[in-house]
Design a protein around this motif. Structure first.
Motif, PDB file in Angstrom:
ATOM      1  N   VAL A 256     -76.310 -11.093  19.226  1.00  0.00           N
ATOM      2  CA  VAL A 256     -75.061 -11.564  19.833  1.00  0.00           C
ATOM      3  C   VAL A 256     -75.316 -11.813  21.319  1.00  0.00           C
ATOM      4  CG1 VAL A 256     -73.559 -10.394  18.203  1.00  0.00           C
ATOM      5  CG2 VAL A 256     -74.309  -9.176  20.242  1.00  0.00           C
ATOM      6  N   GLU A 257     -74.453 -12.621  21.907  1.00  0.00           N
ATOM      7  CA  GLU A 257     -74.571 -12.904  23.340  1.00  0.00           C
ATOM      8  C   GLU A 257     -74.336 -11.618  24.114  1.00  0.00           C
ATOM      9  OE1 GLU A 257     -75.405 -15.425  26.445  1.00  0.00           O
ATOM     10  OE2 GLU A 257     -75.261 -16.069  24.360  1.00  0.00           O
ATOM     11  N   GLU A 258     -75.364 -11.168  24.810  1.00  0.00           N
ATOM     12  CA  GLU A 258     -75.268  -9.892  25.513  1.00  0.00           C
ATOM     13  C   GLU A 258     -74.701 -10.080  26.921  1.00  0.00           C
ATOM     14  OE1 GLU A 258     -75.628  -7.036  24.345  1.00  0.00           O
ATOM     15  OE2 GLU A 258     -76.731  -7.309  22.475  1.00  0.00           O
TER      16      GLU A 258
ATOM     17  N   ARG B 165     -94.813 -15.423  31.093  1.00  0.00           N
ATOM     18  CA  ARG B 165     -96.239 -15.264  31.402  1.00  0.00           C
ATOM     19  C   ARG B 165     -97.028 -14.658  30.232  1.00  0.00           C
ATOM     20  NH1 ARG B 165     -97.140 -12.106  36.830  1.00  0.00           N
ATOM     21  NH2 ARG B 165     -99.307 -12.550  36.203  1.00  0.00           N
ATOM     22  N   VAL B 166     -96.421 -13.698  29.514  1.00  0.00           N
ATOM     23  CA  VAL B 166     -97.186 -13.024  28.454  1.00  0.00           C
ATOM     24  C   VAL B 166     -97.328 -13.897  27.207  1.00  0.00           C
ATOM     25  CG1 VAL B 166     -96.530 -10.721  29.239  1.00  0.00           C
ATOM     26  CG2 VAL B 166     -95.208 -11.812  27.425  1.00  0.00           C
ATOM     27  N   LEU B 167     -96.503 -14.904  27.080  1.00  0.00           N
ATOM     28  CA  LEU B 167     -96.568 -15.758  25.887  1.00  0.00           C
ATOM     29  C   LEU B 167     -97.954 -16.371  25.703  1.00  0.00           C
ATOM     30  CD1 LEU B 167     -93.106 -17.570  25.841  1.00  0.00           C
ATOM     31  CD2 LEU B 167     -93.994 -15.934  24.168  1.00  0.00           C
ATOM     32  N   LYS B 168     -98.639 -16.682  26.802  1.00  0.00           N
ATOM     33  CA  LYS B 168     -99.943 -17.343  26.663  1.00  0.00           C
ATOM     34  C   LYS B 168    -101.049 -16.379  26.235  1.00  0.00           C
ATOM     35  CE  LYS B 168    -101.023 -17.152  31.649  1.00  0.00           C
ATOM     36  NZ  LYS B 168    -101.320 -17.974  32.833  1.00  0.00           N
ATOM     37  N   TYR B 169    -100.770 -15.064  26.242  1.00  0.00           N
ATOM     38  CA  TYR B 169    -101.772 -14.089  25.822  1.00  0.00           C
ATOM     39  C   TYR B 169    -101.463 -13.491  24.442  1.00  0.00           C
ATOM     40  CZ  TYR B 169    -102.824 -14.110  30.841  1.00  0.00           C
ATOM     41  OH  TYR B 169    -103.140 -14.477  32.121  1.00  0.00           O
ATOM     42  N   THR B 170    -100.349 -13.868  23.840  1.00  0.00           N
ATOM     43  CA  THR B 170     -99.898 -13.220  22.606  1.00  0.00           C
ATOM     44  C   THR B 170     -99.674 -14.238  21.492  1.00  0.00           C
ATOM     45  OG1 THR B 170     -97.555 -13.383  23.226  1.00  0.00           O
ATOM     46  CG2 THR B 170     -98.739 -11.390  23.896  1.00  0.00           C
ATOM     47  N   VAL B 171     -99.612 -13.722  20.261  1.00  0.00           N
ATOM     48  CA  VAL B 171     -99.219 -14.530  19.101  1.00  0.00           C
ATOM     49  C   VAL B 171     -98.137 -13.766  18.348  1.00  0.00           C
ATOM     50  CG1 VAL B 171    -101.419 -15.733  18.849  1.00  0.00           C
ATOM     51  CG2 VAL B 171    -101.075 -13.541  17.692  1.00  0.00           C
ATOM     52  N   ASN B 172     -97.357 -14.497  17.564  1.00  0.00           N
ATOM     53  CA  ASN B 172     -96.250 -13.900  16.798  1.00  0.00           C
ATOM     54  C   ASN B 172     -95.356 -13.046  17.695  1.00  0.00           C
ATOM     55  OD1 ASN B 172     -97.166 -15.087  14.411  1.00  0.00           O
ATOM     56  ND2 ASN B 172     -98.479 -13.346  13.931  1.00  0.00           N
ATOM     57  N   PHE B 173     -95.061 -13.550  18.877  1.00  0.00           N
ATOM     58  CA  PHE B 173     -94.214 -12.828  19.838  1.00  0.00           C
ATOM     59  C   PHE B 173     -92.764 -12.860  19.355  1.00  0.00           C
ATOM     60  CE2 PHE B 173     -91.573 -12.256  23.531  1.00  0.00           C
ATOM     61  CZ  PHE B 173     -92.249 -11.315  24.287  1.00  0.00           C
ATOM     62  N   ASN B 174     -92.107 -11.707  19.397  1.00  0.00           N
ATOM     63  CA  ASN B 174     -90.733 -11.617  18.894  1.00  0.00           C
ATOM     64  C   ASN B 174     -89.922 -10.660  19.762  1.00  0.00           C
ATOM     65  OD1 ASN B 174     -88.438 -11.754  17.230  1.00  0.00           O
ATOM     66  ND2 ASN B 174     -89.163 -10.100  15.924  1.00  0.00           N
ATOM     67  N   ILE B 175     -88.781 -11.144  20.256  1.00  0.00           N
ATOM     68  CA  ILE B 175     -87.832 -10.263  20.942  1.00  0.00           C
ATOM     69  C   ILE B 175     -86.948  -9.635  19.874  1.00  0.00           C
ATOM     70  CG2 ILE B 175     -85.973 -10.085  22.628  1.00  0.00           C
ATOM     71  CD1 ILE B 175     -87.127 -12.556  24.013  1.00  0.00           C
ATOM     72  N   MET B 176     -87.110  -8.346  19.639  1.00  0.00           N
ATOM     73  CA  MET B 176     -86.384  -7.660  18.567  1.00  0.00           C
ATOM     74  C   MET B 176     -84.969  -7.284  18.989  1.00  0.00           C
ATOM     75  SD  MET B 176     -89.568  -5.281  17.342  1.00  0.00           S
ATOM     76  CE  MET B 176     -88.812  -4.752  15.814  1.00  0.00           C
ATOM     77  N   GLY B 177     -84.737  -7.238  20.297  1.00  0.00           N
ATOM     78  CA  GLY B 177     -83.396  -6.935  20.783  1.00  0.00           C
ATOM     79  C   GLY B 177     -83.378  -6.748  22.278  1.00  0.00           C
ATOM     80  N   GLU B 178     -82.277  -7.153  22.902  1.00  0.00           N
ATOM     81  CA  GLU B 178     -82.027  -6.930  24.326  1.00  0.00           C
ATOM     82  C   GLU B 178     -80.716  -6.174  24.432  1.00  0.00           C
ATOM     83  OE1 GLU B 178     -84.060 -11.029  26.087  1.00  0.00           O
ATOM     84  OE2 GLU B 178     -81.929 -11.025  25.548  1.00  0.00           O
ATOM     85  N   TYR B 179     -80.706  -5.087  25.199  1.00  0.00           N
ATOM     86  CA  TYR B 179     -79.541  -4.208  25.186  1.00  0.00           C
ATOM     87  C   TYR B 179     -79.492  -3.382  26.459  1.00  0.00           C
ATOM     88  CZ  TYR B 179     -83.362  -1.399  23.176  1.00  0.00           C
ATOM     89  OH  TYR B 179     -84.570  -0.790  22.943  1.00  0.00           O
ATOM     90  N   VAL B 180     -78.484  -2.551  26.539  1.00  0.00           N
ATOM     91  CA  VAL B 180     -78.304  -1.685  27.704  1.00  0.00           C
ATOM     92  C   VAL B 180     -79.002  -0.345  27.444  1.00  0.00           C
ATOM     93  CG1 VAL B 180     -76.646  -0.491  29.176  1.00  0.00           C
ATOM     94  CG2 VAL B 180     -76.107  -2.765  28.287  1.00  0.00           C
ATOM     95  N   LYS B 181     -79.855   0.040  28.370  1.00  0.00           N
ATOM     96  CA  LYS B 181     -80.551   1.326  28.269  1.00  0.00           C
ATOM     97  C   LYS B 181     -79.536   2.460  28.160  1.00  0.00           C
ATOM     98  CE  LYS B 181     -83.552   4.266  31.132  1.00  0.00           C
ATOM     99  NZ  LYS B 181     -84.280   4.336  32.422  1.00  0.00           N
TER     100      LYS B 181
END
Length: 276
Positions: free
Chosen positions: A185-187, A256-272
């Motif tokens: 959902v839009e965080e 920046r890290v995308l060029k060093y990784t494969v199958n990159f996935n953001i599993m979730g963004e949330y409040v600590k």
């Protein structure tokens, strides 16, 4: 407004329901499931709006099979909650400690109380799939020779008396739970933590390059967990929790890290939310 339907592993008054109450409040509909996989199936079939899933314990460590479930079902992590694990010995009203022959609970809960039970070798320990279910069974079957190890919520719900409090060996015991939703959902703009997953090439320094990017952008890695990629020798999925103070730094680090990784996935963004 309709109460959210929250799938938990275990029965009512389990630590999973306690975690759900801590995160959502008590105005929820609890969906009881016999396994973590069943909680995911429940949400996939639209029988639940959220899943509360334990992911690590400060004593027992990471629950590795749950990382596999996160990847298989690809649900979005929308929050987290830390719950102190306080374990009590409970029995039917009137039962005294000298009447007890059997102790029943989840195997992890039993292991966390091993110092207590070393003092009473005559007690027979019986493992079960859920702490609260043990309390429920004692209540329903009126077992006068059996005690359960569970939390205060279970004692209250199933009408049991706590005869020994805080029997866990380590008082600094807590479990971290993830809050899962079927779709992201839009965080709000105050998000400051993310869970990501990626693979890197099997070459010298590849993972170090990724970690250095986060360090250079002042992104804190609060957890890193590796698991083998099924059927592929020397290949690993890295599950990483990251925290930041400036969203732009986080955004720049990901690019920046995308060029060093494969199958990159953001599993979730949330409040600590690491308050125990």
């Amino acid at each position: 407004m309709k109460a959210p339907r929250v799938a938990i592993q275990g029965t009512k008054a389990s630590f999973h329901e306690a975690a759900a109450f801590k995160y959502f409040g008590k105005d929820i509909e609890t969906i009881e499931c016999e396994s973590f996989k069943k909680t995911c199936e429940s949400m996939q079939q639209n029988e639940a709006d959220y899943v509360v899933m334990a992911i690590e314990n400060s004593i027992a460590g990471s629950l590795l099979p749950n990382y596999t479930l996160l990847r298989e079902y690809n649900f979005s992590i929308t929050g987290e909650v830390y719950l102190p694990i306080q374990l009590h010995l409970m029995a039917l009203p009137g039962v005294k400690f000298e009447d007890i022959k059997y102790v029943t609970s989840h195997p992890i809960a039993i292991r966390q109380c091993i110092d207590f039970f070393d003092q009473f070798p005559h007690l027979q320990v019986i493992e079960s799939s859920d702490t609260a279910a043990c309390a429920k069974k004692i209540s329903e079957e009126q077992l006068t020779d059996t005690v359960a190890i569970a939390n205060t919520l279970a004692a209250e719900l199933y009408g049991l008396n706590i005869i020994e409090r805080r029997i866990e060996s380590n008082r600094k015991n807590f479990t971290r739970f993830l809050i899962l939703k079927r779709e992201a959902v839009e965080e709000a703009h105050d998000i400051n933590k993310a869970s990501i997953c990626f693979q890197v090439g099997n070459a010298v320094g590849t993972l170090a390059k990724v970690l250095n990017v986060f360090a250079e952008e002042r992104i804190n890695l609060s957890k890193i967990q590796s698991m083998p990629v099924l059927g592929r020798r020397n290949e690993y999925n890295f599950y990483v929790d990251i925290e930041w103070e400036n969203f732009d730094q986080y955004d720049r680090a990901l690019r920046r890290v995308l060029k060093y990784t494969v199958n990159f996935n953001i599993m979730g963004e949330y409040v600590k939310n690491d308050q125990v």
